[in-house]
Design a protein around this motif. Structure first.
Motif: not given
Length: 537
Positions: A153-154, A187-191, A212-215, A413-417
């Motif tokens: 997770x960069x 693909x950046x890990x976990x976006x 992810x969308x909000x990025x 990221x595309x993780x939770x929150x």
């Protein structure tokens, strides 16, 4: 003429797990299950589509850690043993369920499925799944892209730019080694993204990535076309944003297709249902109950009283859901096309639908069949959209690079929150003081010993491997979710411990060749690694 496009992106990744010191290791099964339920079924779908002259496009990222496992002869041998055990179990179950109108057809389906998987693995692919994927890259139907070396997770190591660059550079070069060309995308890990990463991608020759969308939405300045047209980062790299609507329809087990009551239930497995003495040869040698892959029940509903799986009903649902997905995309394309036209944007909308590859087949058993139905149905009837890859979109008249807006994406990221919380919280925060110190020391070693050879060179390369393996995003993720948390802690601590011993041995010039040889065999990822990748010089 099409009004717009659909870019389907599947990201395939598993943590690097290889334990030659044990004859059986439970967590290695994650790879064997994914080969059986996802990777070979997807290959089978793609090949049948190509053989039937179906015009389709799909993007697939294969993480370097996953490719390393697929290329490993020890794991290939163990997978052969695994699939043969499944065939044996399904034959045994065939005798037990003979004459049962509910379960005999299901067991027969599994046996035929396992037999075909073994045939493809052994006789068609010659145990070389990566080469089977590579053979598809020149068809023009599938675009393969890379990911970071060990799926770190960069953002959480971004204070050491050289460490981020090393993850990206190794990922790019590893792709070139396996696919014979450098990747256009990553693909950046976990976006996981932080402003500035796009410059590192540019340096590595990467042309585009996914966010992810909000990025995208929180980019500076605000992207006028949202996520439905890629943006051009100040570095000259393109960023594609995830469409929430199309992703949720497939991804969500609650709101999406996989939760349909007629689909196979993932958690109800014969490894937990059948008598321990009867099933003992097909679960953990210590008698620990595990998933076997033979699951006879459908989701049914929010109840423990599951009903038998009905193959034909599930198949009908996959066709129905493929039609529904297409219908919704057509409505979405019509709407987006009107919006872009009203904004006088000389562009056609692009819907970017991103998923974990393992959703298809492993978590959602019917997923590969749904994908097959979907791509065939898009092809055989005139639609207002077609599938496309990112590279093709950027090269098409629909795009027009001069029309793309310049914007700097935001941290995301595309993780939770949507940020770093999954990989930095009270369950796993202790790892970072060790991880970041090891990263700092690796950079120091690479710059101090710039011309090492012999055993020192080997030790430095192994130190780089241990740092990379400690950076897996999977360890922190598992600690947070509680899934195999103790194993994740153990793996992280082992890699950090080995690195620290290597560091001290290198500094003191007292390297035990016997011990070094042992850990080279155990942690053998990236055999051609060059530790100098950590040097800014």
């Amino acid at each position: 003429m099409h009004k717009g496009y659909l870019c389907i992106v599947l990201h395939a990744h598993l943590p690097y797990i290889r334990h030659p010191e044990y004859d059986y290791f439970l967590e290695e099964n994650w790879l064997y299950e994914a080969i059986t339920e996802t990777y070979i079924p997807l290959l089978d779908v793609f090949e049948r589509l190509i053989n039937d002259d179906i015009d389709f496009r799909i993007t697939l990222s294969l993480s370097p850690a996953l490719i390393e496992m697929l290329n490993d002869n020890l794991l290939r041998d163990r997978y052969k043993r695994h699939i043969e055990q499944l065939i044996e179990l399904s034959e045994k179950e065939g005798l037990r369920t003979k004459g049962d109108i509910n379960f005999e057809p299901i067991v027969r389906m599994y046996n035929e499925r396992f037999q075909r998987i073994r045939y493809l693995f052994e006789d068609v692919y010659k145990r070389d799944i990566v080469s089977a994927f590579k053979a598809l890259q020149n068809t023009g139907k599938i675009e393969f892209i890379t990911s970071a070396a060990t799926h770190a997770f960069l953002p959480n190591i971004s204070m050491y730019p050289q460490a981020v660059k090393a993850q990206i550079k190794i990922g790019s070069e590893h792709y070139q080694k396996n696919f014979g060309r450098y990747p256009n995308g990553i693909w950046l890990p976990e976006c996981g993204f932080v402003p500035g990463f796009d410059r590192y991608l540019k340096e590595a020759g990467i042309r585009f990535f996914f966010l992810e969308t909000h990025g995208i939405i929180h980019g500076t300045p605000f992207p006028q076309c949202g996520v439905y047209v890629p943006i051009l980062c100040p570095s000259g790299v393109f960023a594609f944003g995830r469409d929430v609507e199309s992703s949720k329809q497939v991804w969500s087990s609650i709101e999406g297709y996989p939760g349909d009551f007629d689909y196979r239930d993932f958690y109800r497995d014969v490894g937990f249902d059948l008598d321990p003495d009867y099933i003992k040869s097909y679960i953990h040698p210590d008698g620990i109950r595990t998933y076997t892959g033979l699951k006879y029940y459908r989701i049914t509903g929010k109840t423990d009283n599951k009903e038998p799986y009905v193959i034909q009903r599930a198949r009908e649902k996959t066709a129905e859901h493929a039609n529904n997905f297409i219908h919704n995309r057509e409505l979405q394309i019509n709407f987006l096309s009107d919006i872009l036209r009203a904004r006088q944007a000389n562009l056609k909308p692009l819907i970017t639908a991103t998923y974990d590859a393992e959703l298809f087949g492993h978590w959602w058993f019917e997923g590969p069949e749904w994908l097959d139905f979907l791509l065939r149905k898009i092809h055989v009837k005139h639609r207002n959209f077609r599938t496309i890859t990112a590279s093709e979109y950027l090269s098409s008249q629909a795009c027009g690079l001069s029309n793309l807006q310049i914007s700097q994406p935001s941290m995301s990221s595309w993780g939770d929150k949507g940020y770093s919380e999954v990989w930095l919280n009270s369950y796993n925060d202790y790892v970072y003081r060790h991880l970041l110190k090891a990263t700092e020391r690796m950079i120091y070693l690479a710059e101090r010993f710039s011309n090492a050879n012999g055993i020192l060179h080997r030790a430095l390369n192994q130190a780089a491997r241990e740092v990379l393996l400690s950076q897996h995003s999977d360890w922190a993720f598992m600690m947070k979710t509680g899934t195999a948390a103790e194993y994740a802690k153990k793996r992280f601590e082992e890699h950090i411990g080995r690195f620290n011993r290597l560091y001290q041995s290198i500094i003191s010039r007292d390297i035990s060749e016997k011990w070094l040889t042992e850990i080279e065999d155990k942690d053998r990822i990236f055999q051609d690694i060059n530790y100098r990748v950590y040097s800014s010089k």
